[in-house]
Design a protein around this motif. Sequence first.
Motif, PDB file in Angstrom:
ATOM      1  N   LEU A 180      -4.859   3.028   5.850  1.00  0.00           N
ATOM      2  CA  LEU A 180      -4.909   4.406   5.379  1.00  0.00           C
ATOM      3  C   LEU A 180      -3.498   3.378   4.140  1.00  0.00           C
ATOM      4  CD1 LEU A 180      -2.999   6.420   7.739  1.00  0.00           C
ATOM      5  CD2 LEU A 180      -5.534   6.152   7.339  1.00  0.00           C
ATOM      6  N   ALA A 181      -4.265   4.519   3.338  1.00  0.00           N
ATOM      7  CA  ALA A 181      -2.995   4.437   1.595  1.00  0.00           C
ATOM      8  C   ALA A 181      -1.810   3.527   2.197  1.00  0.00           C
ATOM      9  CB  ALA A 181      -3.162   5.422   0.801  1.00  0.00           C
ATOM     10  N   GLN A 182      -1.619   5.248   3.053  1.00  0.00           N
ATOM     11  CA  GLN A 182       0.764   4.362   2.668  1.00  0.00           C
ATOM     12  C   GLN A 182       0.773   3.844   4.467  1.00  0.00           C
ATOM     13  OE1 GLN A 182       1.847   6.162   0.997  1.00  0.00           O
ATOM     14  NE2 GLN A 182       0.958   7.232  -0.307  1.00  0.00           N
ATOM     15  N   ALA A 183      -0.267   3.450   4.928  1.00  0.00           N
ATOM     16  CA  ALA A 183       0.335   3.341   6.270  1.00  0.00           C
ATOM     17  C   ALA A 183      -1.202   2.360   7.254  1.00  0.00           C
ATOM     18  CB  ALA A 183       0.680   3.423   7.987  1.00  0.00           C
ATOM     19  N   SER A 184      -0.296   1.337   7.999  1.00  0.00           N
ATOM     20  CA  SER A 184      -1.477   0.655   8.552  1.00  0.00           C
ATOM     21  C   SER A 184      -1.922   1.281   9.636  1.00  0.00           C
ATOM     22  CB  SER A 184      -1.550  -0.720   9.579  1.00  0.00           C
ATOM     23  OG  SER A 184      -1.778  -0.803  10.270  1.00  0.00           O
TER      24      SER A 184
END
Length: 311
Positions: free
Chosen positions: A188-192
């Motif tokens: 994800l852009a924000q997280a794994s």
Amino acid sequence: MKPGERWEFAAFWSGEVLWDVSMARYSTLRTGGPAEALVTVTHLAELKKLLAWLEERCIPWRVVGRGSNILVRSKGFAGVIIQLRGEFNHVIRLEESVEMGSDPVFVRAGAGCSVAKLVAWCTNHALGGMEFMAGIPGSVGGAVRMNAGAWGRAMADSLRSIILIDRLGQVMEVDHSGLRPGYRRMELAQASLDDLIVVAATFVLKRGRQREILRKCRENLKKRREKQPANMASAGSFFKNPEGDSAGRLIDAAGLKGLRHGQAMVSPDHANFLVNIGGATPEDILSLAGEVRERVYQKFGIWLEPEVHII
Ligand SMILES: Cc1cc2nc3c(=O)[nH]c(=O)nc-3n(C[C@H](O)[C@H](O)[C@H](O)COP(=O)(O)OP(=O)(O)OC[C@H]3O[C@@H](n4cnc5c(N)ncnc54)[C@H](O)[C@@H]3O)c2cc1C
């Protein structure tokens, strides 16, 4: 789990649980160490409850799909392996696309649904876009996590959004712009995605002619049968293709087809398939993979990276 926690878990969990179960039964490589507990979850509410319980006690967990890209080491997994079934097997057309009556059509599939079921559902409903997945084993959740694909297409190309649950049981929907797809992996852009479970995915499909969709699926299945070893336990391609090359070509050119460690062998038909010829241990597969990596490196200076997730 700590002493006593098994009893606590047995009292807490009313669903299906298998203790100390060999993961060989749940992996297409037909080998694997034991999972301390294998739990089948059938509803989102159950999954939230389970994650909260496990997190509170710091008990490790891991979700698996159909086990077509995993290898569990002989020492096994000390914790809970989660399988999604029941309501996670659904495939539905979303209302918004029914009303529009034109393209695109949005179809949502639960993470536990098999890719085969999704492809068949799309074909039956004359919806095109998933034909490239015909013949790829596994679940929708596993395919999203792996960004599985073939013939120049991958899951991310057809995704509109994915629905995830985090360690704390919070559900979120991430649309396509929030995904960071890579070669055989999704982030994800924000997280794994490592700490998240995919619970469902929404696909963008196109109305088409059923006969044409079926023809494409059959063609892809035929190409697959021609290229891949038949009736051999494997996890598909063991290594990722390095940039601009093919792992199979490198392994073949290093003269490794037919190489054996115990009951694990480099397939004589497809060099990137490490096959279990009957009774291979996880160590047989891992030591074979180790020698393949070493010898390809010695000959070409390229370290092959496993595509298979070693647990
Ligand atoms: C004969 C054969 C041919 C194959 N051909 C191809 C091919 O052409 N292209 C291709 O891309 N792959 C191919 N594969 C590999 C495999 O089929 C895919 O990677 C598949 O998408 C894995 O899905 P799975 O449900 O089996 O996942 P698993 O093997 O069960 O899991 C794979 C990883 O995904 C994670 N995971 C599983 N479910 C979820 C979830 N719901 N949420 C979050 N993480 C999850 C697991 O923890 C694990 O890390 C092939 C495999 C075989 C055996």
